[in-house]
Design an enzyme around this catalytic site. Structure first.
Site, PDB file in Angstrom:
ATOM      1  CE  LYS A   1      10.794  -4.291   4.117  1.00 16.96           C
ATOM      2  NZ  LYS A   1       9.776  -3.356   3.684  1.00 16.96           N
TER       3      LYS A   1
ATOM      4  NE  ARG B   1      14.439  -1.158   4.533  1.00 17.78           N
ATOM      5  CZ  ARG B   1      13.719  -1.001   5.624  1.00 17.78           C
ATOM      6  NH1 ARG B   1      14.306  -0.921   6.795  1.00 17.78           N
ATOM      7  NH2 ARG B   1      12.398  -0.931   5.554  1.00 17.78           N
TER       8      ARG B   1
ATOM      9  CG  HIS C   1      10.215   0.476  -5.533  1.00 19.14           C
ATOM     10  ND1 HIS C   1      10.262  -0.873  -5.823  1.00 19.14           N
ATOM     11  CD2 HIS C   1       9.329   0.598  -4.503  1.00 19.14           C
ATOM     12  CE1 HIS C   1       9.458  -1.522  -4.993  1.00 19.14           C
ATOM     13  NE2 HIS C   1       8.874  -0.660  -4.193  1.00 19.14           N
TER      14      HIS C   1
HETATM   15  P1  NAD Z   1      -3.972   0.738   1.098  1.00 21.46           P
HETATM   16  O1  NAD Z   1      -3.597   0.752   2.509  1.00 21.46           O
HETATM   17  O2  NAD Z   1      -4.514   1.998   0.507  1.00 21.46           O
HETATM   18  O3  NAD Z   1      -5.030  -0.429   0.859  1.00 21.46           O
HETATM   19  C1  NAD Z   1      -5.605  -0.581  -0.426  1.00 21.46           C
HETATM   20  C2  NAD Z   1      -7.138  -0.559  -0.353  1.00 21.46           C
HETATM   21  O4  NAD Z   1      -7.584  -1.814   0.175  1.00 21.46           O
HETATM   22  C3  NAD Z   1      -7.693   0.518   0.582  1.00 21.46           C
HETATM   23  O5  NAD Z   1      -8.860   1.041   0.004  1.00 21.46           O
HETATM   24  C4  NAD Z   1      -8.039  -0.268   1.846  1.00 21.46           C
HETATM   25  O6  NAD Z   1      -9.091   0.323   2.584  1.00 21.46           O
HETATM   26  C5  NAD Z   1      -8.465  -1.593   1.273  1.00 21.46           C
HETATM   27  N1  NAD Z   1      -8.310  -2.749   2.140  1.00 21.46           N
HETATM   28  C6  NAD Z   1      -7.312  -2.988   3.023  1.00 21.46           C
HETATM   29  N2  NAD Z   1      -7.433  -4.224   3.527  1.00 21.46           N
HETATM   30  C7  NAD Z   1      -8.541  -4.771   2.973  1.00 21.46           C
HETATM   31  C8  NAD Z   1      -9.179  -6.030   3.087  1.00 21.46           C
HETATM   32  N3  NAD Z   1      -8.670  -7.011   3.839  1.00 21.46           N
HETATM   33  N4  NAD Z   1     -10.311  -6.252   2.388  1.00 21.46           N
HETATM   34  C9  NAD Z   1     -10.816  -5.268   1.573  1.00 21.46           C
HETATM   35  N5  NAD Z   1     -10.254  -4.070   1.397  1.00 21.46           N
HETATM   36  C10 NAD Z   1      -9.116  -3.829   2.106  1.00 21.46           C
HETATM   37  O7  NAD Z   1      -2.754   0.304   0.140  1.00 21.46           O
HETATM   38  P2  NAD Z   1      -1.603  -0.786   0.251  1.00 21.46           P
HETATM   39  O8  NAD Z   1      -1.396  -1.260  -1.131  1.00 21.46           O
HETATM   40  O9  NAD Z   1      -1.842  -1.757   1.326  1.00 21.46           O
HETATM   41  O10 NAD Z   1      -0.356   0.107   0.699  1.00 21.46           O
HETATM   42  C11 NAD Z   1       0.125   1.150  -0.112  1.00 21.46           C
HETATM   43  C12 NAD Z   1       0.900   2.118   0.750  1.00 21.46           C
HETATM   44  O11 NAD Z   1       1.993   1.424   1.340  1.00 21.46           O
HETATM   45  C13 NAD Z   1       1.491   3.286  -0.002  1.00 21.46           C
HETATM   46  O12 NAD Z   1       1.235   4.475   0.706  1.00 21.46           O
HETATM   47  C14 NAD Z   1       2.984   3.002  -0.028  1.00 21.46           C
HETATM   48  O13 NAD Z   1       3.765   4.180  -0.032  1.00 21.46           O
HETATM   49  C15 NAD Z   1       3.147   2.250   1.252  1.00 21.46           C
HETATM   50  N6  NAD Z   1       4.322   1.368   1.285  1.00 21.46           N
HETATM   51  C16 NAD Z   1       5.132   1.452   2.364  1.00 21.46           C
HETATM   52  C17 NAD Z   1       6.222   0.617   2.475  1.00 21.46           C
HETATM   53  C18 NAD Z   1       7.072   0.661   3.710  1.00 21.46           C
HETATM   54  O14 NAD Z   1       8.117  -0.003   3.746  1.00 21.46           O
HETATM   55  N7  NAD Z   1       6.650   1.376   4.728  1.00 21.46           N
HETATM   56  C19 NAD Z   1       6.498  -0.320   1.472  1.00 21.46           C
HETATM   57  C20 NAD Z   1       5.646  -0.400   0.374  1.00 21.46           C
HETATM   58  C21 NAD Z   1       4.552   0.456   0.293  1.00 21.46           C
HETATM   59  N1  GLY Z   2       9.814  -1.066   0.726  1.00 20.37           N
HETATM   60  C1  GLY Z   2      11.213  -0.882   0.766  1.00 20.37           C
HETATM   61  C2  GLY Z   2      11.819  -0.974   2.134  1.00 20.37           C
HETATM   62  O1  GLY Z   2      11.138  -1.257   3.093  1.00 20.37           O
HETATM   63  O2  GLY Z   2      12.969  -0.746   2.269  1.00 20.37           O
END
Ligand code: NAD
Ligand code: GLY
Length: 384
Positions: free
Chosen positions: A242, A256, A263
């Site tokens: 990445k 990118r 997706h």
């Molecule tokens: P999340 O942040 O909701 O975490 C998932 C669950 O795990 C939550 O309930 C959280 O409280 C819990 N959790 C977190 N860490 C934990 C730990 N160590 N132990 C126990 N529980 C824990 O979800 P996610 O999958 O981390 O992220 C999903 C989000 O990321 C989406 O909103 C998506 O759009 C976004 N996203 C952004 C990008 C980007 O490039 N910015 C890329 C991919 C996804």
């Molecule tokens: N998750 C896709 C990006 O960061 O570009």
């Protein structure tokens, strides 16, 4: 890389650099990083002061240890806790977080810290990008998905009634600390959802890493002490991939977009399922990648055997590759998914951008997908 070299690297400490000139930053990957947070954060702080945003699940698990490590280095920490889950990526929660930062008298030199998964990272990064017209922030990702994807690359944002991640900013962190110890409390379903994003890097550009995952992925996902080295290799390899792509195309004007493998299909499924707990983002991406390989095969671009390898490995580790057939609106049809795809923010001049593959590790971008073949792919997947 030979298996011996991969294993040697698994044992050694790791830092990956995202090379963006004077906005370059390090991603540290390994065990015990939360306990070393003060020492690791200190070099990028302008004031001995941080403001932490975390969520209601992560706070009771890790906030005290994190703040204690900062205090040991003489760093003052204030915090705000948002409800766990996607529902916190809203204007309301953004306003609450910004109000808490201002109430705590955060200054331009105060470092903002995101301690949590992708939800906390996206919300906090966006808050940091607008607070006092933009302040620095650090990502401390606590899910596998956030350690390999969302904490790196500077995409931040929230959801609105019109869709997911439609309001946001590119705002790069100053540092990323990915502590593999915290993954031990992550529910297996969340770990697997993150693994789909790990596998994505193999499928899109690194056939050798994909082969390594076929052999070692189950060990990475096994839980317990032995898994850490394998997880670290997964995280380091993913972050290196990445980091290279982001350094080449920070604002997604080209390469990118390859990171969106799976997706376009995945987002359509998530939208149809309503962003509840029914289908996690990573689960949707796994299904979407299987569909992208199937579409590539139907277009005569990709050997069917590569799609079969993808499905066999995902199913072996416990990731489904068939989409759900019903959602909140009843039976899911190809037309429903095509309608969601038409909302995609990566539309260009009215045409969808697809990430297709000529084989494992050989993804490419195209706008040229006949509607009939897309429809056949969706219909076949929905038949199961
Ligand atoms: P999340 O942040 O909701 O975490 C998932 C669950 O795990 C939550 O309930 C959280 O409280 C819990 N959790 C977190 N860490 C934990 C730990 N160590 N132990 C126990 N529980 C824990 O979800 P996610 O999958 O981390 O992220 C999903 C989000 O990321 C989406 O909103 C998506 O759009 C976004 N996203 C952004 C990008 C980007 O490039 N910015 C890329 C991919 C996804
Ligand atoms: N998750 C896709 C990006 O960061 O570009």
């Amino acid at each position: 890389m030979t298996p011996e070299a991969a294993l040697r690297r698994v044992e050694s400490p790791a830092a990956v650099k995202v090379a963006l000139g004077n906005r370059s930053y390090d991603i540290h990957v390994g065990r015990g990083l939360l306990q070393r947070a003060g020492e690791l954060c200190a070099p990028v702080l302008k004031q001995k002061r941080v403001f932490i945003v975390t969520d209601s699940t992560v706070a009771p698990l890790y906030l005290a240890a994190f703040e204690s490590s900062l205090r040991t280095s003489g760093i003052r920490a204030d915090h705000v806790i948002v409800p766990a889950g996607e529902a916190s990526k809203t204007f309301d929660e953004l306003a609450r977080v910004l109000d808490a930062m201002l109430a705590a008298k955060c200054e331009r030199g105060t470092m903002i810290v995101a301690l949590g998964g992708g939800v906390v990272g996206d919300l906090t990064g966006f808050a940091a990008s607008v607070l006092l017209r933009g302040v620095d922030f650090i990502q401390v990702p606590t899910t596998l998905l956030s350690q390999v994807d969302s904490s790196v690359g500077g995409k931040t944002g929230i959801n609105t009634a019109a869709g997911k991640n439609l309001v946001g900013a590119f705002h790069q962190p100053r540092l990323v600390l990915a502590d593999t110890d915290v993954l031990s409390t992550l529910p297996r379903r969340e770990l697997l959802a993150g693994y789909a994003e790990v596998a994505k890097y193999g499928l899109l550009g690194d056939a050798a890493f994909w082969a390594w995952l076929e052999t070692n992925g189950a060990a990475a996902l096994s839980g317990g002490d032995n898994a850490h080295g394998f997880l670290r290799h997964c995280i380091v390899t993913s972050c290196e991939a990445k980091a290279r792509i982001v350094a080449a195309d920070e604002k997604e004007s080209g390469e990118r977009a390859l990171l969106n493998l799976g997706h376009t299909f995945g987002h359509a499924l998530e939208a149809e399922m309503g962003y509840g707990g029914e289908l996690l983002h990573g689960e949707a991406v796994a299904i979407g990648m299987a569909m992208a390989f199937d579409l590539s095969t139907r277009l005569g671009l990709c050997p069917a055997s590569d799609g079969a390898r993808l499905r066999a490995h995902f199913e072996a580790v416990g990731l489904r590759t068939a989409p759900p057939r019903t959602g909140p609106r009843g039976a899911i049809t190809p037309a429903m998914l095509v309608a969601h795809m038409a909302q995609d923010k990566k539309m260009k001049d009215g045409a969808l951008t697809f990430v297709l593959a000529r084989g494992i590790g050989k993804a490419f971008l195209t706008h040229d997908v006949p509607a009939a073949v897309l429809e056949q792919t969706l219909a076949a997947a929905l038949k199961g």
